[in-house]
Motif scaffolding. Structure first.
Motif, PDB file in Angstrom:
ATOM      1  N   ASN A   3       0.630  -1.310  -0.024  1.00  0.00           N
ATOM      2  CA  ASN A   3       0.170  -0.111  -0.085  1.00  0.00           C
ATOM      3  C   ASN A   3       0.912   1.213   0.069  1.00  0.00           C
ATOM      4  O   ASN A   3       0.424   2.308   0.605  1.00  0.00           O
ATOM      5  N   THR A   4       2.238   1.200  -0.723  1.00  0.00           N
ATOM      6  CA  THR A   4       2.997   2.193  -0.581  1.00  0.00           C
ATOM      7  C   THR A   4       3.225   2.528  -2.061  1.00  0.00           C
ATOM      8  O   THR A   4       3.152   1.737  -3.020  1.00  0.00           O
ATOM      9  N   MET A   5       3.703   3.716  -2.315  1.00  0.00           N
ATOM     10  CA  MET A   5       4.486   4.242  -3.520  1.00  0.00           C
ATOM     11  C   MET A   5       5.569   4.979  -3.515  1.00  0.00           C
ATOM     12  O   MET A   5       5.785   5.544  -2.210  1.00  0.00           O
ATOM     13  N   SER A   6       6.405   5.101  -4.090  1.00  0.00           N
ATOM     14  CA  SER A   6       7.682   5.912  -4.105  1.00  0.00           C
ATOM     15  C   SER A   6       7.915   6.642  -5.412  1.00  0.00           C
ATOM     16  O   SER A   6       7.562   6.180  -6.499  1.00  0.00           O
ATOM     17  N   TYR A  10      10.561  10.248  -2.339  1.00  0.00           N
ATOM     18  CA  TYR A  10       9.500  10.414  -1.380  1.00  0.00           C
ATOM     19  C   TYR A  10       8.464   9.188  -1.511  1.00  0.00           C
ATOM     20  O   TYR A  10       8.453   8.450  -2.515  1.00  0.00           O
ATOM     21  N   SER A  11       7.998   8.926  -0.252  1.00  0.00           N
ATOM     22  CA  SER A  11       7.003   7.735  -0.176  1.00  0.00           C
ATOM     23  C   SER A  11       5.706   7.949   0.200  1.00  0.00           C
ATOM     24  O   SER A  11       5.500   9.167   0.767  1.00  0.00           O
ATOM     25  N   ALA A  12       4.634   7.279   0.122  1.00  0.00           N
ATOM     26  CA  ALA A  12       3.304   7.574   0.466  1.00  0.00           C
ATOM     27  C   ALA A  12       2.538   6.356   0.692  1.00  0.00           C
ATOM     28  O   ALA A  12       2.873   5.189   0.030  1.00  0.00           O
ATOM     29  N   ARG A  13       1.668   6.584   1.592  1.00  0.00           N
ATOM     30  CA  ARG A  13       0.961   5.183   2.260  1.00  0.00           C
ATOM     31  C   ARG A  13      -0.457   5.449   1.291  1.00  0.00           C
ATOM     32  O   ARG A  13      -0.919   6.517   1.277  1.00  0.00           O
ATOM     33  N   GLY A  25      -4.103   8.863  -0.705  1.00  0.00           N
ATOM     34  CA  GLY A  25      -2.610   8.512  -0.443  1.00  0.00           C
ATOM     35  C   GLY A  25      -2.250  10.162   0.273  1.00  0.00           C
ATOM     36  O   GLY A  25      -2.940  11.171   0.319  1.00  0.00           O
ATOM     37  N   ARG A  26      -1.291  10.007   1.189  1.00  0.00           N
ATOM     38  CA  ARG A  26      -0.417  10.723   1.715  1.00  0.00           C
ATOM     39  C   ARG A  26       1.172  10.718   1.758  1.00  0.00           C
ATOM     40  O   ARG A  26       1.354   9.661   2.217  1.00  0.00           O
ATOM     41  N   ILE A  27       1.644  11.829   1.571  1.00  0.00           N
ATOM     42  CA  ILE A  27       3.111  11.882   1.578  1.00  0.00           C
ATOM     43  C   ILE A  27       3.752  11.575   2.850  1.00  0.00           C
ATOM     44  O   ILE A  27       3.228  12.031   3.606  1.00  0.00           O
ATOM     45  N   VAL A  33       1.377  18.451   5.305  1.00  0.00           N
ATOM     46  CA  VAL A  33       0.471  17.385   5.171  1.00  0.00           C
ATOM     47  C   VAL A  33       0.089  17.728   3.388  1.00  0.00           C
ATOM     48  O   VAL A  33      -0.352  18.587   3.416  1.00  0.00           O
ATOM     49  N   VAL A  34       0.697  16.545   2.688  1.00  0.00           N
ATOM     50  CA  VAL A  34       0.384  16.554   1.338  1.00  0.00           C
ATOM     51  C   VAL A  34      -0.163  15.239   1.005  1.00  0.00           C
ATOM     52  O   VAL A  34       0.275  14.202   1.143  1.00  0.00           O
ATOM     53  N   GLY A  35      -1.441  15.432   0.710  1.00  0.00           N
ATOM     54  CA  GLY A  35      -2.511  14.300   0.141  1.00  0.00           C
ATOM     55  C   GLY A  35      -2.863  14.465  -1.431  1.00  0.00           C
ATOM     56  O   GLY A  35      -2.646  15.451  -1.909  1.00  0.00           O
ATOM     57  N   PHE A  36      -3.403  13.230  -1.792  1.00  0.00           N
ATOM     58  CA  PHE A  36      -3.558  13.253  -3.130  1.00  0.00           C
ATOM     59  C   PHE A  36      -4.759  12.024  -3.090  1.00  0.00           C
ATOM     60  O   PHE A  36      -4.990  11.127  -2.251  1.00  0.00           O
ATOM     61  N   HIS A  37      -5.841  12.083  -4.155  1.00  0.00           N
ATOM     62  CA  HIS A  37      -6.586  10.924  -4.477  1.00  0.00           C
ATOM     63  C   HIS A  37      -6.902  10.643  -5.876  1.00  0.00           C
ATOM     64  O   HIS A  37      -6.534  11.647  -6.741  1.00  0.00           O
ATOM     65  N   ALA A  38      -7.518   9.460  -5.931  1.00  0.00           N
ATOM     66  CA  ALA A  38      -7.819   9.312  -7.635  1.00  0.00           C
ATOM     67  C   ALA A  38      -8.943   8.117  -7.510  1.00  0.00           C
ATOM     68  O   ALA A  38      -9.007   7.466  -6.756  1.00  0.00           O
TER      69      ALA A  38
END
Length: 113
Positions: A3-6, A10-13, A25-27, A33-38
């Motif tokens: 459930n992670t991305m790099s 930087y990594s995000a859960r 997701g959130r970095i 606090v830097v979030g994103f969604h899709a």
């Protein structure tokens, strides 16, 4: 399944929000606090990349250093029994407790480099 991305160091859960039907997701590892969604995995990857780029651009535009570097010093408490076991394992491996712990943590975090 991870459930992670790099991206760019930087990594995000990432989690799935069933109520809204989106990936969120959130970095990780930064104070901001830097979030994103899709809606889809491919869009999520793009949104994550955009979030990192936006974070870096925003830091540059306001003269802020992005993501503070870590000092490399860690201090945490464990039970006396675990401390003893770790010290014995380090001695048997012919290493200091610090060297042994760094090796163990390095193997445990290999996916986050």
């Amino acid at each position: 399944m991870t459930n992670t991305m790099s991206y760019k160091g930087y990594s995000a859960r990432v989690e799935y929000d069933d109520e809204d039907g989106i990936f969120v997701g959130r970095i990780a590892g930064i104070r901001d606090v830097v979030g994103f969604h899709a809606d889809s995995v491919s869009e999520l990857k793009e949104a994550f990349h955009e979030a990192v780029e936006d974070y870096l651009e925003t830091c540059a535009s306001i003269g802020k250093e992005p993501q503070k570097a870590f000092s490399g010093q860690m201090m945490f408490r464990v039970s006396p029994d675990l401390h003893r076991k770790a010290a014995v394992a380090a001695e048997l491996a012919g290493k200091s407790l610090n060297q042994w712990a760094e090796d163990v943590l390095s193997r445990a975090t290999v996916d986050f480099r």
